[in-house]
Design a protein around this motif. Structure first.
Motif, PDB file in Angstrom:
ATOM      1  N   TYR A  20      14.862 -23.089  57.489  1.00  0.00           N
ATOM      2  CA  TYR A  20      14.381 -24.435  57.202  1.00  0.00           C
ATOM      3  C   TYR A  20      14.323 -24.612  55.692  1.00  0.00           C
ATOM      4  CZ  TYR A  20      13.048 -24.606  62.089  1.00  0.00           C
ATOM      5  OH  TYR A  20      13.064 -24.593  63.459  1.00  0.00           O
ATOM      6  N   MET A  21      15.021 -25.620  55.201  1.00  0.00           N
ATOM      7  CA  MET A  21      15.038 -25.907  53.766  1.00  0.00           C
ATOM      8  C   MET A  21      13.946 -26.933  53.453  1.00  0.00           C
ATOM      9  SD  MET A  21      17.294 -23.917  52.613  1.00  0.00           S
ATOM     10  CE  MET A  21      17.232 -24.467  50.924  1.00  0.00           C
ATOM     11  N   ALA A  22      13.013 -26.513  52.615  1.00  0.00           N
ATOM     12  CA  ALA A  22      11.938 -27.413  52.201  1.00  0.00           C
ATOM     13  C   ALA A  22      12.484 -28.415  51.192  1.00  0.00           C
ATOM     14  CB  ALA A  22      10.803 -26.607  51.573  1.00  0.00           C
ATOM     15  N   HIS A  23      12.150 -29.656  51.392  1.00  0.00           N
ATOM     16  CA  HIS A  23      12.423 -30.710  50.412  1.00  0.00           C
ATOM     17  C   HIS A  23      11.448 -31.836  50.678  1.00  0.00           C
ATOM     18  CE1 HIS A  23      14.712 -33.395  53.164  1.00  0.00           C
ATOM     19  NE2 HIS A  23      15.052 -32.263  53.728  1.00  0.00           N
ATOM     20  N   ALA A  24      11.257 -32.695  49.683  1.00  0.00           N
ATOM     21  CA  ALA A  24      10.271 -33.767  49.815  1.00  0.00           C
ATOM     22  C   ALA A  24      10.872 -35.091  49.389  1.00  0.00           C
ATOM     23  CB  ALA A  24       9.041 -33.462  48.964  1.00  0.00           C
ATOM     24  N   THR A  67       9.579 -33.450  55.703  1.00  0.00           N
ATOM     25  CA  THR A  67      10.379 -32.962  56.830  1.00  0.00           C
ATOM     26  C   THR A  67      11.511 -32.061  56.338  1.00  0.00           C
ATOM     27  OG1 THR A  67       9.925 -35.016  58.012  1.00  0.00           O
ATOM     28  CG2 THR A  67      11.726 -33.652  58.848  1.00  0.00           C
ATOM     29  N   PRO A  68      11.546 -30.803  56.777  1.00  0.00           N
ATOM     30  CA  PRO A  68      12.598 -29.889  56.327  1.00  0.00           C
ATOM     31  C   PRO A  68      13.909 -30.145  57.053  1.00  0.00           C
ATOM     32  CG  PRO A  68      11.179 -28.760  57.872  1.00  0.00           C
ATOM     33  CD  PRO A  68      10.603 -30.147  57.673  1.00  0.00           C
ATOM     34  N   ASN A  70      11.774 -19.218  57.131  1.00  0.00           N
ATOM     35  CA  ASN A  70      12.074 -18.919  58.526  1.00  0.00           C
ATOM     36  C   ASN A  70      11.306 -19.836  59.470  1.00  0.00           C
ATOM     37  OD1 ASN A  70      13.884 -16.813  57.999  1.00  0.00           O
ATOM     38  ND2 ASN A  70      12.194 -15.364  57.752  1.00  0.00           N
ATOM     39  N   GLU A  71      10.115 -20.237  59.061  1.00  0.00           N
ATOM     40  CA  GLU A  71       9.255 -21.074  59.897  1.00  0.00           C
ATOM     41  C   GLU A  71       9.235 -22.508  59.377  1.00  0.00           C
ATOM     42  OE1 GLU A  71       7.818 -19.971  62.678  1.00  0.00           O
ATOM     43  OE2 GLU A  71       8.674 -17.986  62.304  1.00  0.00           O
ATOM     44  N   ARG A  72       9.383 -23.459  60.286  1.00  0.00           N
ATOM     45  CA  ARG A  72       9.389 -24.877  59.929  1.00  0.00           C
ATOM     46  C   ARG A  72       8.101 -25.283  59.228  1.00  0.00           C
ATOM     47  NH1 ARG A  72       8.147 -30.016  61.902  1.00  0.00           N
ATOM     48  NH2 ARG A  72       9.848 -31.532  61.616  1.00  0.00           N
ATOM     49  N   GLU A  73       6.961 -24.856  59.758  1.00  0.00           N
ATOM     50  CA  GLU A  73       5.664 -25.231  59.186  1.00  0.00           C
ATOM     51  C   GLU A  73       5.516 -24.729  57.747  1.00  0.00           C
ATOM     52  OE1 GLU A  73       2.265 -27.284  58.840  1.00  0.00           O
ATOM     53  OE2 GLU A  73       3.661 -27.404  60.516  1.00  0.00           O
ATOM     54  N   ASP A  74       6.035 -23.546  57.445  1.00  0.00           N
ATOM     55  CA  ASP A  74       5.967 -23.024  56.074  1.00  0.00           C
ATOM     56  C   ASP A  74       6.747 -23.925  55.117  1.00  0.00           C
ATOM     57  OD1 ASP A  74       4.434 -20.877  56.958  1.00  0.00           O
ATOM     58  OD2 ASP A  74       6.150 -19.514  57.076  1.00  0.00           O
ATOM     59  N   ALA A  75       7.888 -24.410  55.565  1.00  0.00           N
ATOM     60  CA  ALA A  75       8.693 -25.310  54.736  1.00  0.00           C
ATOM     61  C   ALA A  75       7.955 -26.622  54.497  1.00  0.00           C
ATOM     62  CB  ALA A  75      10.049 -25.574  55.392  1.00  0.00           C
ATOM     63  N   ILE A  76       7.284 -27.130  55.520  1.00  0.00           N
ATOM     64  CA  ILE A  76       6.532 -28.378  55.394  1.00  0.00           C
ATOM     65  C   ILE A  76       5.378 -28.220  54.409  1.00  0.00           C
ATOM     66  CG2 ILE A  76       4.975 -29.955  56.636  1.00  0.00           C
ATOM     67  CD1 ILE A  76       6.862 -29.567  59.077  1.00  0.00           C
ATOM     68  N   VAL A  77       4.625 -27.139  54.541  1.00  0.00           N
ATOM     69  CA  VAL A  77       3.492 -26.892  53.636  1.00  0.00           C
ATOM     70  C   VAL A  77       3.982 -26.767  52.197  1.00  0.00           C
ATOM     71  CG1 VAL A  77       1.705 -25.209  53.010  1.00  0.00           C
ATOM     72  CG2 VAL A  77       2.011 -25.880  55.407  1.00  0.00           C
ATOM     73  N   TYR A  78       5.059 -26.043  51.990  1.00  0.00           N
ATOM     74  CA  TYR A  78       5.603 -25.858  50.652  1.00  0.00           C
ATOM     75  C   TYR A  78       6.026 -27.196  50.040  1.00  0.00           C
ATOM     76  CZ  TYR A  78       8.238 -23.823  46.814  1.00  0.00           C
ATOM     77  OH  TYR A  78       8.699 -23.497  45.564  1.00  0.00           O
ATOM     78  N   ALA A  79       6.756 -27.992  50.812  1.00  0.00           N
ATOM     79  CA  ALA A  79       7.238 -29.283  50.314  1.00  0.00           C
ATOM     80  C   ALA A  79       6.078 -30.235  50.033  1.00  0.00           C
ATOM     81  CB  ALA A  79       8.204 -29.914  51.317  1.00  0.00           C
ATOM     82  N   ARG A  80       5.081 -30.250  50.897  1.00  0.00           N
ATOM     83  CA  ARG A  80       3.924 -31.132  50.696  1.00  0.00           C
ATOM     84  C   ARG A  80       3.163 -30.718  49.430  1.00  0.00           C
ATOM     85  NH1 ARG A  80       1.556 -31.137  55.699  1.00  0.00           N
ATOM     86  NH2 ARG A  80       2.755 -32.986  56.255  1.00  0.00           N
ATOM     87  N   THR A  81       2.998 -29.418  49.224  1.00  0.00           N
ATOM     88  CA  THR A  81       2.319 -28.921  48.027  1.00  0.00           C
ATOM     89  C   THR A  81       3.115 -29.279  46.773  1.00  0.00           C
ATOM     90  OG1 THR A  81       1.324 -27.108  49.263  1.00  0.00           O
ATOM     91  CG2 THR A  81       1.452 -26.844  46.872  1.00  0.00           C
ATOM     92  N   TRP A  82       4.426 -29.096  46.830  1.00  0.00           N
ATOM     93  CA  TRP A  82       5.282 -29.445  45.695  1.00  0.00           C
ATOM     94  C   TRP A  82       5.152 -30.931  45.376  1.00  0.00           C
ATOM     95  CZ3 TRP A  82       9.074 -32.937  44.771  1.00  0.00           C
ATOM     96  CH2 TRP A  82       9.819 -32.779  43.597  1.00  0.00           C
ATOM     97  N   ALA A  83       5.176 -31.761  46.411  1.00  0.00           N
ATOM     98  CA  ALA A  83       5.098 -33.212  46.214  1.00  0.00           C
ATOM     99  C   ALA A  83       3.765 -33.612  45.596  1.00  0.00           C
ATOM    100  CB  ALA A  83       5.309 -33.935  47.538  1.00  0.00           C
ATOM    101  N   ARG A  84       2.679 -33.017  46.053  1.00  0.00           N
ATOM    102  CA  ARG A  84       1.363 -33.339  45.483  1.00  0.00           C
ATOM    103  C   ARG A  84       1.301 -32.955  44.009  1.00  0.00           C
ATOM    104  NH1 ARG A  84      -2.060 -31.388  50.694  1.00  0.00           N
ATOM    105  NH2 ARG A  84      -1.956 -33.354  51.823  1.00  0.00           N
ATOM    106  N   GLU A  85       1.881 -31.814  43.657  1.00  0.00           N
ATOM    107  CA  GLU A  85       1.911 -31.403  42.249  1.00  0.00           C
ATOM    108  C   GLU A  85       2.768 -32.372  41.430  1.00  0.00           C
ATOM    109  OE1 GLU A  85       3.164 -27.323  42.339  1.00  0.00           O
ATOM    110  OE2 GLU A  85       1.249 -26.664  43.198  1.00  0.00           O
ATOM    111  N   TRP A  86       3.887 -32.812  42.003  1.00  0.00           N
ATOM    112  CA  TRP A  86       4.750 -33.779  41.313  1.00  0.00           C
ATOM    113  C   TRP A  86       3.984 -35.077  41.079  1.00  0.00           C
ATOM    114  CZ3 TRP A  86       6.531 -38.666  41.753  1.00  0.00           C
ATOM    115  CH2 TRP A  86       7.606 -39.037  40.941  1.00  0.00           C
ATOM    116  N   ILE A  87       3.281 -35.553  42.100  1.00  0.00           N
ATOM    117  CA  ILE A  87       2.503 -36.787  41.984  1.00  0.00           C
ATOM    118  C   ILE A  87       1.408 -36.630  40.933  1.00  0.00           C
ATOM    119  CG2 ILE A  87       0.880 -38.305  43.189  1.00  0.00           C
ATOM    120  CD1 ILE A  87       2.631 -37.733  45.751  1.00  0.00           C
ATOM    121  N   ASP A  88       0.695 -35.504  40.947  1.00  0.00           N
ATOM    122  CA  ASP A  88      -0.345 -35.264  39.938  1.00  0.00           C
ATOM    123  C   ASP A  88       0.235 -35.370  38.536  1.00  0.00           C
ATOM    124  OD1 ASP A  88      -2.346 -34.862  41.804  1.00  0.00           O
ATOM    125  OD2 ASP A  88      -2.248 -32.665  41.700  1.00  0.00           O
ATOM    126  N   ASP A  89       1.376 -34.750  38.313  1.00  0.00           N
ATOM    127  CA  ASP A  89       2.020 -34.782  37.004  1.00  0.00           C
ATOM    128  C   ASP A  89       2.459 -36.201  36.648  1.00  0.00           C
ATOM    129  OD1 ASP A  89       3.036 -33.386  34.661  1.00  0.00           O
ATOM    130  OD2 ASP A  89       5.038 -33.811  35.474  1.00  0.00           O
TER     131      ASP A  89
END
Length: 78
Positions: A21-25, A13-14, A49-68
C-alpha cells in the motif's frame, strides 16, 4: 489541531502497487476571500504492508503539511 486546520480536507486513501500500500495524501484547502479551494497531492510517501499503516502515515504527513502551511500564514481569515 486548531479550527483553521480542521477546515482542511484530508484524503489519505492509499493505492495498491506491487503488493504493498502506497501512502499518499490529497489535501483540500479552504476557500478564502472568494478564492477557490486548492487541491494539493503529496505524491507517493512510503510503502506499507498494511493498509491502515499507510493511512496513518499519510494522515500524519498531511497534518504536518497543514501545520507548516498555516504557520507560514498562507491561510488568513479562515
Amino acid at each position: 489541531m486548531n479550527l483553521i486546520e480542521t477546515s482542511f480536507g484530508i484524503d489519505p486513501t492509499p493505492r495498491r502497487a506491487d503488493g504493498e500500500y502506497m501512502a499518499h495524501a490529497k489535501i483540500t484547502t479552504p476557500a478564502v476571500d472568494g478564492q477557490e479551494a486548492r487541491i494539493i497531492m503529496s505524491g507517493d510517501l512510503a510503502g506499507f504492508n498494511e493498509r491502515e499503516d499507510a493511512i496513518v502515515y499519510a494522515r500524519t504527513w498531511a497534518r504536518e503539511w497543514i501545520d507548516d502551511f498555516v504557520r507560514k500564514g498562507a491561510i488568513r481569515n479562515v
